[in-house]
Motif scaffolding. Structure first.
Motif, PDB file in Angstrom:
ATOM      1  N   UNK A   1       0.813  -1.213   0.000  1.00 60.44           N
ATOM      2  CA  UNK A   1       0.000   0.000   0.000  1.00 60.44           C
ATOM      3  C   UNK A   1       0.849   1.266   0.000  1.00 60.44           C
ATOM      4  N   UNK A   2       2.023   1.187   0.634  1.00 60.33           N
ATOM      5  CA  UNK A   2       2.922   2.347   0.648  1.00 60.33           C
ATOM      6  C   UNK A   2       3.219   2.793  -0.781  1.00 60.33           C
ATOM      7  N   UNK A   3       3.513   1.837  -1.645  1.00 58.15           N
ATOM      8  CA  UNK A   3       3.821   2.152  -3.035  1.00 58.15           C
ATOM      9  C   UNK A   3       2.566   2.448  -3.844  1.00 58.15           C
ATOM     10  N   UNK A   4       1.500   1.705  -3.574  1.00 59.33           N
ATOM     11  CA  UNK A   4       0.253   1.905  -4.309  1.00 59.33           C
ATOM     12  C   UNK A   4      -0.296   3.306  -4.069  1.00 59.33           C
ATOM     13  N   UNK A   5      -0.152   3.803  -2.847  1.00 56.41           N
ATOM     14  CA  UNK A   5      -0.669   5.131  -2.517  1.00 56.41           C
ATOM     15  C   UNK A   5       0.083   6.252  -3.236  1.00 56.41           C
ATOM     16  N   UNK A   6       1.243   5.943  -3.801  1.00 48.12           N
ATOM     17  CA  UNK A   6       2.026   6.953  -4.516  1.00 48.12           C
ATOM     18  C   UNK A   6       1.744   6.957  -6.020  1.00 48.12           C
ATOM     19  N   UNK A   7       0.870   6.059  -6.439  1.00 46.57           N
ATOM     20  CA  UNK A   7       0.523   5.993  -7.858  1.00 46.57           C
ATOM     21  C   UNK A   7      -0.578   7.001  -8.186  1.00 46.57           C
ATOM     22  N   UNK A   8      -0.675   7.436  -9.433  1.00 49.77           N
ATOM     23  CA  UNK A   8       0.094   6.952 -10.589  1.00 49.77           C
ATOM     24  C   UNK A   8       1.447   7.625 -10.767  1.00 49.77           C
ATOM     25  N   UNK A   9       1.776   8.589  -9.910  1.00 49.55           N
ATOM     26  CA  UNK A   9       2.956   9.419 -10.148  1.00 49.55           C
ATOM     27  C   UNK A   9       4.270   8.668  -9.968  1.00 49.55           C
TER      28      UNK A   9
ATOM     29  N   UNK B   1       8.994  17.067 -14.456  1.00 47.79           N
ATOM     30  CA  UNK B   1       9.100  17.733 -13.159  1.00 47.79           C
ATOM     31  C   UNK B   1       7.722  17.920 -12.530  1.00 47.79           C
ATOM     32  N   UNK B   2       6.729  18.101 -13.362  1.00 44.89           N
ATOM     33  CA  UNK B   2       5.371  18.241 -12.849  1.00 44.89           C
ATOM     34  C   UNK B   2       4.946  16.983 -12.097  1.00 44.89           C
ATOM     35  N   UNK B   3       5.249  15.820 -12.655  1.00 43.31           N
ATOM     36  CA  UNK B   3       4.893  14.573 -11.977  1.00 43.31           C
ATOM     37  C   UNK B   3       5.717  14.355 -10.713  1.00 43.31           C
ATOM     38  N   UNK B   4       6.967  14.792 -10.722  1.00 44.06           N
ATOM     39  CA  UNK B   4       7.774  14.703  -9.496  1.00 44.06           C
ATOM     40  C   UNK B   4       7.165  15.570  -8.390  1.00 44.06           C
ATOM     41  N   UNK B   5       6.721  16.747  -8.744  1.00 45.99           N
ATOM     42  CA  UNK B   5       6.102  17.624  -7.749  1.00 45.99           C
ATOM     43  C   UNK B   5       4.795  17.017  -7.230  1.00 45.99           C
ATOM     44  N   UNK B   6       4.016  16.429  -8.114  1.00 45.63           N
ATOM     45  CA  UNK B   6       2.770  15.797  -7.688  1.00 45.63           C
ATOM     46  C   UNK B   6       3.052  14.593  -6.793  1.00 45.63           C
ATOM     47  N   UNK B   7       4.084  13.844  -7.146  1.00 45.45           N
ATOM     48  CA  UNK B   7       4.476  12.706  -6.314  1.00 45.45           C
ATOM     49  C   UNK B   7       4.885  13.175  -4.925  1.00 45.45           C
ATOM     50  N   UNK B   8       5.648  14.250  -4.891  1.00 45.68           N
ATOM     51  CA  UNK B   8       6.074  14.814  -3.606  1.00 45.68           C
ATOM     52  C   UNK B   8       4.868  15.186  -2.750  1.00 45.68           C
ATOM     53  N   UNK B   9       3.854  15.811  -3.348  1.00 51.11           N
ATOM     54  CA  UNK B   9       2.657  16.206  -2.609  1.00 51.11           C
ATOM     55  C   UNK B   9       1.896  14.988  -2.086  1.00 51.11           C
ATOM     56  N   UNK B  10       1.853  13.917  -2.895  1.00 44.05           N
ATOM     57  CA  UNK B  10       1.145  12.696  -2.488  1.00 44.05           C
ATOM     58  C   UNK B  10       1.850  12.051  -1.297  1.00 44.05           C
TER      59      UNK B  10
END
Length: 212
Positions: A70-78, A85-94
């Protein structure tokens, strides 16, 4: 040796693990009994031990494995498409949002306190989680380099993608550890922000403006 479970058996086992995970999240690992889990999952004692002959310890390890996924699943889809860089920023927020919601009640951390982080099963789960997480981050860094086209050639041979992914993961874990101890996410935010800033700087050719 155990017999291979049928599709129905796998579904039943997964249902028990999911129900146990939900019960542990709601009530805490220390206060939950097998009776609580059996009631939550409508499972008999014989059925529970059929799927988990080792009893509560084996079930807790199965739940720990589920929570690690779940730790990894919760970080998807990013986490799976860190090619901008936009997806990296979204991943960071998630990532920040996930741990802010959990606060100091991280279910995975609580489970490992219960089963013992040094036990072979628990150590294997942690090692596998960190391996998969680091590989995803490294794949994201490589995707950024590929997206940079010819400009990526400026990077020196000393730029170690795997080491950079490992450092970023270590920074996250340090921030999470402080969050779990204090309930504050400031250090996690700072660690991620600094890690991404360093990455953006190192992946931008000299004289070029870093993309936003």
């Amino acid at each position: 040796m155990r017999r291979e479970l049928t599709a129905k058996g796998k579904a039943t086992r997964h249902r028990i693990v999911e129900g146990a995970a939900a019960t542990l999240r709601e009530n805490g690992v220390g206060s939950v009994t097998l009776d609580d889990i059996m009631a939550r999952t409508s499972t008999s004692k014989s059925q529970l031990f059929h799927y988990f002959p080792g009893g509560k310890d084996e079930l807790l390890l199965a739940v720990a494995h589920y929570e690690a996924d779940q730790v990894l699943e919760d970080q998807q889809p990013y986490l799976g498409c860190l090619d901008s860089w936009e997806n990296w920023e979204r991943w960071r927020d998630v990532v920040v949002a996930r741990y802010e919601i959990l606060g100091d009640t991280c279910p995975l951390g609580s489970l490992f306190l219960q089963v013992g982080r040094s036990t072979p099963g628990a150590r294997a789960i942690v090692a596998e989680l960190m391996r998969r997480w680091q590989e995803s981050l490294a794949a994201g860094i490589r995707a950024l380099r590929a997206a940079g086209g010819p400009s990526a050639e400026f990077l020196s041979a000393e730029f170690d993608v795997d080491a950079r992914a490992a450092a970023l993961l270590a920074a996250i874990q340090g921030g999470v550890s402080i969050l779990l101890a204090t309930g504050r996410s400031d250090h996690l935010r700072a660690a991620l922000d600094q890690g991404l800033a360093d990455l953006r700087r190192d992946l931008t050719p000299a004289g070029a403006v870093a993309p936003r």
